[in-house]
Design a protein around this motif. Structure first.
Motif, short mmCIF file in Angstrom:
data_model
loop_
_atom_site.label_atom_id
_atom_site.label_comp_id
_atom_site.label_asym_id
_atom_site.label_seq_id
_atom_site.Cartn_x
_atom_site.Cartn_y
_atom_site.Cartn_z
N LEU A 31 0.82 -1.21 0.00
CA LEU A 31 0.00 0.00 0.00
C LEU A 31 0.86 1.25 0.00
CD1 LEU A 31 -2.55 -1.18 2.72
CD2 LEU A 31 -2.91 -1.19 0.25
N ILE A 32 0.49 2.21 -0.86
CA ILE A 32 1.20 3.50 -0.93
C ILE A 32 0.16 4.62 -0.91
CG2 ILE A 32 2.63 5.01 -2.33
CD1 ILE A 32 4.04 2.57 -3.44
N SER A 33 0.29 5.52 0.06
CA SER A 33 -0.60 6.68 0.15
C SER A 33 0.16 7.81 0.83
CB SER A 33 -1.88 6.32 0.91
OG SER A 33 -2.84 7.35 0.80
N GLY A 34 -0.57 8.87 1.20
CA GLY A 34 0.06 10.01 1.86
C GLY A 34 -1.00 11.02 2.24
N ILE A 35 -0.58 12.21 2.64
CA ILE A 35 -1.54 13.27 2.90
C ILE A 35 -2.29 13.59 1.61
CG2 ILE A 35 -0.17 14.26 4.77
CD1 ILE A 35 0.77 16.42 2.80
N GLU A 166 0.05 19.22 6.62
CA GLU A 166 1.29 19.48 5.90
C GLU A 166 2.20 18.27 5.87
OE1 GLU A 166 2.23 22.00 4.01
OE2 GLU A 166 0.22 22.82 4.35
N SER A 167 1.98 17.33 6.78
CA SER A 167 2.78 16.12 6.85
C SER A 167 1.94 15.02 7.49
CB SER A 167 4.06 16.35 7.67
OG SER A 167 3.72 16.58 9.03
N LEU A 168 2.43 13.80 7.43
CA LEU A 168 1.71 12.69 8.06
C LEU A 168 1.58 12.91 9.57
CD1 LEU A 168 3.23 9.63 6.16
CD2 LEU A 168 0.90 10.52 5.96
N GLU A 169 2.52 13.65 10.15
CA GLU A 169 2.48 13.90 11.59
C GLU A 169 1.27 14.76 11.97
OE1 GLU A 169 5.94 12.11 10.55
OE2 GLU A 169 5.32 14.07 9.73
N LEU A 171 -1.69 14.31 10.80
CA LEU A 171 -2.90 13.50 10.69
C LEU A 171 -3.12 12.65 11.94
CD1 LEU A 171 -2.55 12.19 7.01
CD2 LEU A 171 -3.20 14.46 7.83
N HIS A 172 -4.38 12.33 12.20
CA HIS A 172 -4.69 11.44 13.31
C HIS A 172 -4.37 9.99 12.96
CE1 HIS A 172 -6.54 14.69 15.52
NE2 HIS A 172 -7.30 14.97 14.49
N PHE A 173 -4.58 9.63 11.70
CA PHE A 173 -4.26 8.30 11.20
C PHE A 173 -3.43 8.43 9.92
CE2 PHE A 173 -8.25 7.57 13.45
CZ PHE A 173 -8.04 6.35 14.12
N ASN A 174 -2.36 7.65 9.79
CA ASN A 174 -1.74 7.49 8.49
C ASN A 174 -2.81 6.90 7.56
OD1 ASN A 174 -0.37 6.00 6.28
ND2 ASN A 174 1.50 6.58 7.35
N ARG A 237 -4.95 23.22 9.83
CA ARG A 237 -4.54 22.49 8.63
C ARG A 237 -5.43 21.27 8.42
NH1 ARG A 237 0.60 24.08 10.64
NH2 ARG A 237 1.03 22.07 11.63
N ARG A 238 -5.75 20.58 9.51
CA ARG A 238 -6.62 19.41 9.39
C ARG A 238 -8.04 19.81 9.00
NH1 ARG A 238 -3.56 17.54 14.10
NH2 ARG A 238 -5.08 18.55 15.47
N MET A 239 -8.49 20.96 9.45
CA MET A 239 -9.87 21.38 9.20
C MET A 239 -10.04 22.10 7.87
SD MET A 239 -11.98 20.49 11.61
CE MET A 239 -13.36 21.59 11.22
N SER A 240 -8.97 22.42 7.17
CA SER A 240 -9.05 23.31 6.01
C SER A 240 -10.00 22.81 4.93
CB SER A 240 -7.65 23.55 5.43
OG SER A 240 -7.06 22.32 5.01
#
Length: 326
Positions: A31-35, A166-169, A171-174, A237-240
């Motif tokens: 599996l490959i994903s990201g923000i 802006e980064s995986l950090e 996010l609440h979940f990867n 950033r999470r809510m944008s």
């Protein structure tokens, strides 16, 4: 030993498109994903190690070179997406399902391919991608109640909210972890009914993050366009994405732009930009964003990954001119 790769956007559309596919067609995969904004994902697939690849909800234009490399290595690739695809390679190894209709998303394309096998997840994805009319139409085919629709809307919105940062950090979940946890549920209502599921974690986090938007500032407001500057913190950033979708739903004749402060690679201040075309005129968002170095998108929604403050007036002028024509 070669393996199959699943490559998908980390938002609700990408995650729930793959979820439908793998519920219907289980396969062991890398599996490959990201923000949400990390869309140049296909370059992470090593052609020599790939037996086959499935790509979901990432722009072909932004992954053209990596795709052509896979095809040159005779790697069978299935590409399902709703973003701009200027040049679709003519290859026997490519199975492309690209639909640029402003009222569809990748999860809805998958729903058609699977003939509605896991349609509840497709409805949640459409809600999450702010395609409310499409979600409601699909929900009607299932005879869902108002409360069931509300729950699917909430779940889709929460999954989408998790992809912003802006980064995986941030996010609440990867997104990879979130997908894997959701895969345990045959339908969304099983997920909602399990008090240990990601739904409940994200619901609590969302409620806390909403308070962070109390200091948002309106930078421009006209009959055709509203521009809002969000605070410089992880919660904003999470809510944008949720925030700009909410504004778009409240004023469907107006285009909307959100600005989130960040720094570029050299440490200079800039904005992460989200653009939403008016809901009553879903055209031009990707075209507007493509006029900036790190921009792109589709008709209804677009973004710019790093825009200097000095470019803001130009963005406002371009967007105002585009939507004043209608």
């Amino acid at each position: 030993m070669k393996v199959h790769y699943d490559v998908f956007n980390g938002d609700a559309d990408g995650i729930l498109a793959l979820l439908q596919l793998r519920l219907a067609q289980p396969i062991e995969s890398q599996l490959i994903s990201g923000i949400k904004r990390d869309i140049a994902l296909l370059q992470q697939v090593p052609p020599e190690q790939a037996s086959s690849v499935t790509v979901l909800d990432i722009s072909m234009d932004k992954n053209q070179a990596a795709l052509e490399k896979l095809l040159d290595h005779h790697v069978p690739t299935t590409y399902i997406d709703h973003h701009k695809a200027s040049s679709i390679p003519n290859s026997q190894y490519l199975d492309a399902h690209i639909d640029l209709d402003a009222n569809t998303c990748t999860a809805l394309i998958v729903d058609k391919l699977l003939q509605g096998q896991f349609r509840l997840w497709a409805v949640a994805a459409a809600y999450g991608d702010n395609m409310l009319a499409s979600a409601e139409a699909l929900a009607s085919t299932l005879g869902l109640s108002d409360e069931q629709r509300r729950l699917l809307n909430e779940l889709g919105t929460l999954i989408n909210y998790n992809g912003y940062g802006e980064s995986l950090e941030d996010l609440h979940f990867n997104p990879v972890d979130l997908y894997q946890q959701l895969l345990a549920y045959h339908d969304p209502f099983e997920c909602i009914g399990d008090h240990r599921s990601p739904y409940h974690v994200l619901k609590a986090a969302f409620a806390q993050d909403e308070a962070a938007l109390s200091t948002a500032q309106t930078r421009h407001d006209s009959a055709v366009l509203k521009v809002v500057l969000l605070p410089d913190n992880a919660a904003a950033r999470r809510m944008s994405g949720t925030w700009i979708n909410r504004l778009a739903n409240q004023s469907p004749n107006q285009a909307h732009i959100s600005l989130v402060p960040r720094s570029d690679a050299s440490g200079e201040p800039c904005y992460t930009v989200s653009v939403r075309a008016p809901l009553n005129n879903k055209q031009g968002a990707g075209e507007i964003c493509s006029q900036f170095a790190t921009g792109g998108g589709r008709e209804a929604a677009g973004g710019i990954n790093g825009m200097p403050e000095s470019e803001l007036e130009r963005l406002i002028e371009i967007a105002t001119a585009r939507y004043s024509k209608q």
